[in-house]
Design an enzyme around this catalytic site. Structure first.
Site, mmCIF file in Angstrom:
data_model
loop_
_atom_site.group_PDB
_atom_site.id
_atom_site.type_symbol
_atom_site.label_atom_id
_atom_site.label_comp_id
_atom_site.label_asym_id
_atom_site.label_seq_id
_atom_site.Cartn_x
_atom_site.Cartn_y
_atom_site.Cartn_z
ATOM 1 N N CYS A 105 0.841 -1.193 0.000
ATOM 2 C CA CYS A 105 0.000 0.000 0.000
ATOM 3 C C CYS A 105 0.884 1.254 0.000
ATOM 4 O O CYS A 105 2.024 1.213 0.416
ATOM 5 C CB CYS A 105 -0.940 -0.014 1.203
ATOM 6 S SG CYS A 105 -0.099 -0.111 2.776
ATOM 7 N N THR A 132 -10.010 -13.402 -6.362
ATOM 8 C CA THR A 132 -11.100 -13.097 -7.286
ATOM 9 C C THR A 132 -11.929 -14.323 -7.654
ATOM 10 O O THR A 132 -13.125 -14.202 -7.912
ATOM 11 C CB THR A 132 -10.507 -12.445 -8.553
ATOM 12 O OG1 THR A 132 -9.554 -11.470 -8.154
ATOM 13 C CG2 THR A 132 -11.578 -11.777 -9.363
#
Lengths: 261, 306
Positions: free
Chosen positions: B131, B267
């Site tokens: 991040c 996903t």
């Protein structure tokens, strides 16, 4: 909620842009409520990749079938039109929180734009079963896009139609129409789906009249099971604005709380 | 069929009954209704931040060919909620919990790691160093070997529990970052996070993601991740958790052959909520077919002729 394959009984075009699908839900053991939705895989391939959320249009307990009324908007829904009767669709659901309906809320007002009627039709069906009368305003681009009028009338609803092509769908006109309906009927609760400007209008009217109102939100989704935080909306709570998941905390919310931008 | 298949793998001192676990950000308590968490190798709840975060503007996801771009922005309820609600929830499961941590500074990573690792239910930490680092003008910690080293080193001083560094793929040489994490005392590496991506609606001319750019996941990125696992496997001795585009058992096996010890599934669970169990079954079938008794036998066993 669970992922199952349901047999398609029919999948037909009902107007220029809308299709209607009926599936055999006899192996779906769970209760389905108006306002809930299913996340449907439109193809076995990797493109379109994600599932698509479809609200329930009709719930037929006796025949154990479910119906979806859907707008053909992009690749996913176009692929779904190619599913033939006898084939199976991979569905995940039922998902989300449905509408609140109290028997003392009689009559109710439904305000829908475009495919939003697919969501509110299931509510009209439940209202009819509970002996609640519905007054519905259906808004669309054209007469051709006005859907489900007969379905709603079949549930005993009074239906008013407004369209862009006739110049009757603007907010001011719809406001006058609602006020007229309010004069003629002692509306106890209202529900909206499919339009931001109509939702804002109903939010204002419900606040003025102090009647409960709910909104069914439509949003692009990732997982639809509450883990990815892709589909969110803002709610105005007493202690400030909270960002919540449409798939899990919704898709139906108290209209007064939703921050409509 | 092999009578006794051994699916166990080790990430540092952490023993997993099988190599399949969810990817952080694609897993949460809400999945309890659909899957039995006790069948998983580990559970990895969404990254936790110190303070509550509202996340990024919508749309937060968009679809691409064989994948999706997301920019959720780590919507989080903050560490107090995590300690009082999330951690107690997972005590009812025997599956080890790996806490994924995201922080705004190295000090904050260490502070949060010390607090979270102090809880019995937490069996390992996954440091999301992918991040953006606010002090580094948006540079992710994991883009710089020195920052990666300093960060892991500092966290190493506050806990003995396994530390897994989740690397960013958005670098020129991921092996340099991997080596820095290893030298600093990491116990494992997650390879990798999403790849920076962008999609534009040609009709509105607007980006399809509210935050303009996001991270792409899904089968579209799997070959890139397999390459990175292979590179990192050559460069370090640390166990690798492969992450990126695994949709089925074959994909998981491919990552293990490239050098992964375990595999995260993200996903794929959006497309098929029970994907992780389908993958486990397919791995078992593969073991039967090739008479593999222990899944560890295949780690890094790609035949390259080199």
């Amino acid at each position: 909620m669970k992922a199952v394959k349901l047999r398609v009984l029919s999948n037909t075009q009902v107007s220029e842009r809308y299709w209607h699908m009926v599936v055999d839900a006899s192996n779906l053991r769970e209760t389905v409520k108006p306002g809930q939705f299913f996340h449907i895989r439109c193809t076995d391939e990797y493109y379109p990749f994600l599932r698509r959320p479809f609200s329930i249009y009709r719930i037929n307990k006796q025949s154990q079938t479910l119906e979806f009324l859907y707008l053909v908007k992009g690749l996913g829904t176009r692929r779904l039109t190619q599913v033939a009767p006898g084939e199976q669709v991979d569905v995940f659901g039922p998902l989300g929180k449905g509408f609140t309906v109290h028997e003392s809320w009689n009559p109710i007002l439904l305000l829908a734009r475009g495919v939003g009627i697919a969501t509110l039709a299931a509510l009209a069906q439940e209202a009819a079963e509970k002996g609640i009368r519905c007054v519905a305003i259906l808004s669309a681009r054209s007469q051709n896009d006005l859907l489900a009028t007969e379905t709603l009338q079949g549930f005993g609803a009074d239906v008013y139609k407004v369209t862009d092509e006739e110049g009757t769908s603007d907010v001011d006109h719809v406001r006058s129409l609602i006020e007229q309906i309010m004069l003629e009927n002692e509306i106890k609760a209202a529900y909206v789906c499919g339009s931001k400007r109509l939702s804002l209008l109903l939010q204002e009217i419900a606040r003025e009249r102090q009647i409960p109102a709910e909104i069914a939100l439509e949003e692009h989704m990732g997982c639809a099971m509450g883990v990815c935080f892709a589909c969110v909306c803002d709610l105005q709570e007493e202690d400030g604005v909270k960002t919540v998941r449409v798939c899990r905390e919704g898709p139906v919310f108290p209209l007064e709380k939703v921050v409509i931008s | 069929m092999i009578a006794q298949k051994n699916m166990e793998v080790m990430i540092g001192s952490l023993r997993l009954k099988n190599p399949i676990m969810p990817a952080s950000g694609a897993f949460g308590e809400d999945m309890e209704e659909i899957i039995d968490f006790n069948r998983l190798g580990a559970v990895v709840p969404k990254s936790i931040t110190k303070y509550p975060r509202r996340g990024n503007a919508t749309p937060r996801v968009c679809e691409t060919a064989a994948g999706m771009i997301n920019s959720i922005g780590i919507q989080s309820k903050g560490i107090d909620y995590y300690l009082s609600k999330t951690l107690p929830y997972y005590t009812k499961y025997e599956t080890p919990l790996i806490s994924s941590i995201s922080a705004d500074s190295i000090d904050e990573f260490a502070e949060m790691s010390e607090i979270i690792a102090g809880h019995e239910v937490v069996k390992a930490l996954e440091l999301n160093i992918s991040c953006p680092n606010l002090k580094g003008n948006g540079l992710a910690y994991g883009m710089d070997p020195q920052i990666t080293y300093d960060l892991i080193r500092q966290v190493r001083t506050v806990t003995d529990k396994p530390i897994i560094a989740k690397l960013t793929p958005n670098v020129t040489r991921i092996q340099d970052i991997a080596v820095a994490a290893e030298e600093a005392g990491a116990d494992g590496l997650t390879v990798a996070n999403t790849i920076l991506a962008m999609a534009i609606d040609v009709h509105t001319r607007k980006p399809k993601i509210g935050n303009v750019m996001g991270g792409i996941s899904g089968p579209a990125i799997k070959p890139i991740i397999v390459r990175m696992i292979y590179q990192v496997y050559q460069a370090t001795k640390l166990p690798i958790i492969g992450c990126g585009g695994v949709m089925n058992g074959e994909d998981a096996i491919e990552m293990m052959l490239a050098g992964a010890t375990a595999v995260q599934v993200g996903t794929a669970s959006f497309i098929q909520p029970t994907a992780m169990f389908d993958i486990l079954e397919e791995i078992e079938q593969y073991m039967d077919h090739y008479q593999i008794e222990a899944i560890t036998e295949i780690i890094g066993q790609v035949i390259t002729g080199k």
